[in-house]
Design a protein around this motif. Sequence first.
Motif, PDB file in Angstrom:
ATOM      1  N   GLU B  65       0.940  -1.155  -0.099  1.00 40.13           N
ATOM      2  CA  GLU B  65      -0.184  -0.066   0.109  1.00 40.13           C
ATOM      3  C   GLU B  65       0.680   1.412  -0.023  1.00 40.13           C
ATOM      4  O   GLU B  65       0.506   2.114  -0.564  1.00 40.13           O
ATOM      5  CB  GLU B  65      -0.993   0.075   1.178  1.00 40.13           C
ATOM      6  N   LYS B  66       2.046   1.223   0.826  1.00 39.28           N
ATOM      7  CA  LYS B  66       2.833   2.313   0.685  1.00 39.28           C
ATOM      8  C   LYS B  66       3.639   2.627  -0.554  1.00 39.28           C
ATOM      9  O   LYS B  66       3.650   3.619  -1.210  1.00 39.28           O
ATOM     10  CB  LYS B  66       4.220   2.287   1.912  1.00 39.28           C
ATOM     11  N   ARG B  68       2.204   1.753  -3.291  1.00 41.10           N
ATOM     12  CA  ARG B  68       1.231   1.967  -4.385  1.00 41.10           C
ATOM     13  C   ARG B  68       1.140   3.719  -3.913  1.00 41.10           C
ATOM     14  O   ARG B  68       0.938   4.433  -5.287  1.00 41.10           O
ATOM     15  CB  ARG B  68      -0.051   1.612  -3.887  1.00 41.10           C
ATOM     16  N   MET B  69       1.154   4.210  -2.915  1.00 39.97           N
ATOM     17  CA  MET B  69       0.990   5.556  -2.697  1.00 39.97           C
ATOM     18  C   MET B  69       2.016   6.437  -3.246  1.00 39.97           C
ATOM     19  O   MET B  69       1.779   7.380  -4.071  1.00 39.97           O
ATOM     20  CB  MET B  69       0.768   5.977  -1.201  1.00 39.97           C
ATOM     21  N   ASN B  72       1.921   6.262  -7.062  1.00 45.96           N
ATOM     22  CA  ASN B  72       1.011   7.053  -7.689  1.00 45.96           C
ATOM     23  C   ASN B  72       1.391   8.762  -7.444  1.00 45.96           C
ATOM     24  O   ASN B  72       1.019   9.342  -8.556  1.00 45.96           O
ATOM     25  CB  ASN B  72      -0.537   6.865  -6.846  1.00 45.96           C
ATOM     26  N   MET B  73       1.810   9.088  -6.726  1.00 44.55           N
ATOM     27  CA  MET B  73       2.378  10.373  -6.429  1.00 44.55           C
ATOM     28  C   MET B  73       3.597  10.862  -7.493  1.00 44.55           C
ATOM     29  O   MET B  73       3.434  11.861  -8.354  1.00 44.55           O
ATOM     30  CB  MET B  73       3.068  10.836  -5.168  1.00 44.55           C
ATOM     31  N   LEU B  76       1.962  10.987 -11.113  1.00 47.05           N
ATOM     32  CA  LEU B  76       1.319  12.397 -11.122  1.00 47.05           C
ATOM     33  C   LEU B  76       2.388  13.571 -11.414  1.00 47.05           C
ATOM     34  O   LEU B  76       1.954  14.371 -12.213  1.00 47.05           O
ATOM     35  CB  LEU B  76       0.247  12.580  -9.954  1.00 47.05           C
ATOM     36  N   LYS B  77       3.262  13.748 -10.672  1.00 42.55           N
ATOM     37  CA  LYS B  77       3.909  14.560 -10.643  1.00 42.55           C
ATOM     38  C   LYS B  77       5.193  14.682 -11.704  1.00 42.55           C
ATOM     39  O   LYS B  77       5.196  15.479 -12.422  1.00 42.55           O
ATOM     40  CB  LYS B  77       5.089  14.564  -9.494  1.00 42.55           C
ATOM     41  N   GLU B  79       4.637  12.668 -14.374  1.00 39.52           N
ATOM     42  CA  GLU B  79       3.879  12.556 -15.693  1.00 39.52           C
ATOM     43  C   GLU B  79       4.552  11.343 -16.702  1.00 39.52           C
ATOM     44  O   GLU B  79       4.615  11.528 -17.725  1.00 39.52           O
ATOM     45  CB  GLU B  79       3.654  13.890 -16.629  1.00 39.52           C
TER      46      GLU B  79
END
Lengths: 251, 204
Positions: B65-66, B68-69, B72-73, B76-77, B79
Amino acid sequence: MARRYDSRTTIFSPEGRLYQVEYAMEAISHAGTALGILADDGIVLAAEKKVTSKLLEQSASAEKVYVLNDTMACAVAGITADANTLITYARQQAQQYLYTYSEEIPAELLVQRMCDLKQGYTQYGGLRPFGVSFLYAGWDSHFGFQLYHSDPSGNYSGWKATCIGANSSNAQSILKQDYKETGITLANAKSLAVKVLAKTMDSTTLGSDKLEFATVSKGNDGKIAFHLFSAEEIDQLLKDENVAQFQEEDS
Amino acid sequence: MSIMQYNGGCLVGMKGKNCVAIASDRRFGVQALGLSTNFQRMFSVSNRLYYGLAGLGTDVQTLSEKFRMSVNMYKLKEERDIAPTTFASLVSSTLYERRFGPYFSEPVIVGLEKDDTPFICATDLIGCINFAKDFVVTGTSSEQLYGMCEALWEPDLEPEDLFETISQAMLNAVDRDALSGWGAVVHVITPTQVITRTLKGRMD
């Protein structure tokens, strides 16, 4: 008259106003227009880019429309640097929720987190408020597709169609007339967005270099898809609506 | 009673010709008591990068889970997708952050780099990276897996052959370990696709 009470965010004026917050909203009214329209099967976000120059590296990051997580995106109007900070915060909040609950954050909850942060800057700290307004387009399993607007005061509300930035009141009234309450599809919403922008944008010519256009919808695989239109796709859209660069108001 | 042997489970990663493979068993138990035959130990970061975590079950889940977090960030940043070597560094630093109160989990990472070069590595529970050229193993049957891999692996195996090799290494290693087994899953990653297969193994 306002001078004595406007230099600190943390005090009211005698009339009960927070001048710094109002000045922040004033900053936004000079920024590029951004509008959002909610359809039954998705949401359209469209925005006018203020910073355009031939020398600008167009392929670099977005200026108006940003992805927040797998189910939400937003459009900004106001001070871009402030927007970037808030967007990073929103992304972190969304991931923190995902980490805790193994579920994507509900749309309204993410809006509330942002607004709680913005409100803090109007009540304590002595720091100026963020000079940004947001339009959030998102989906969750509880309420489907939703569109929200938040402003520097930390206030927010849900909308069917709304507009922020320059000429927003103009655009808002056009939206009020033309928005159909029921049975609006994403295709309808896209063409309405283009029509409204064509009527309210500062520049006389609409081109893909001045627009950012995106949709949030459900793909065939059931997953939420964020689609940022490329320059060619925007040109095609403008052509379809007969508002392309070389076909102005003279027809 | 060692904490790393409390739940059981193991993983193996192998390099092939323009492909990589990762396999895990499916057992989850509490010491001698087996509880689940479909415990997920492998996770995908993208369709070109997979990783697996062996060790304490709760840390396997929390770390996934860590990651994945964080990924994901990153996406997004930046790209773009995260590269295998970068992800390996992310894993290493995440584990080392807990140097004096570690996560009881040892990961295996496999993937294809931007130019389709195969990449595999593993780390220990505090983030020391082992960039291997051939295969990486972890878990309660790591010694058995080392033996099987050393015997069966050869360089430049095609995807189909790599699948056979990694499957035999896994199936025979776990049969010599009481805490591993109860089924197995294999992912074979090539530049064009990922093929996932569930192996039929001894359920004892």
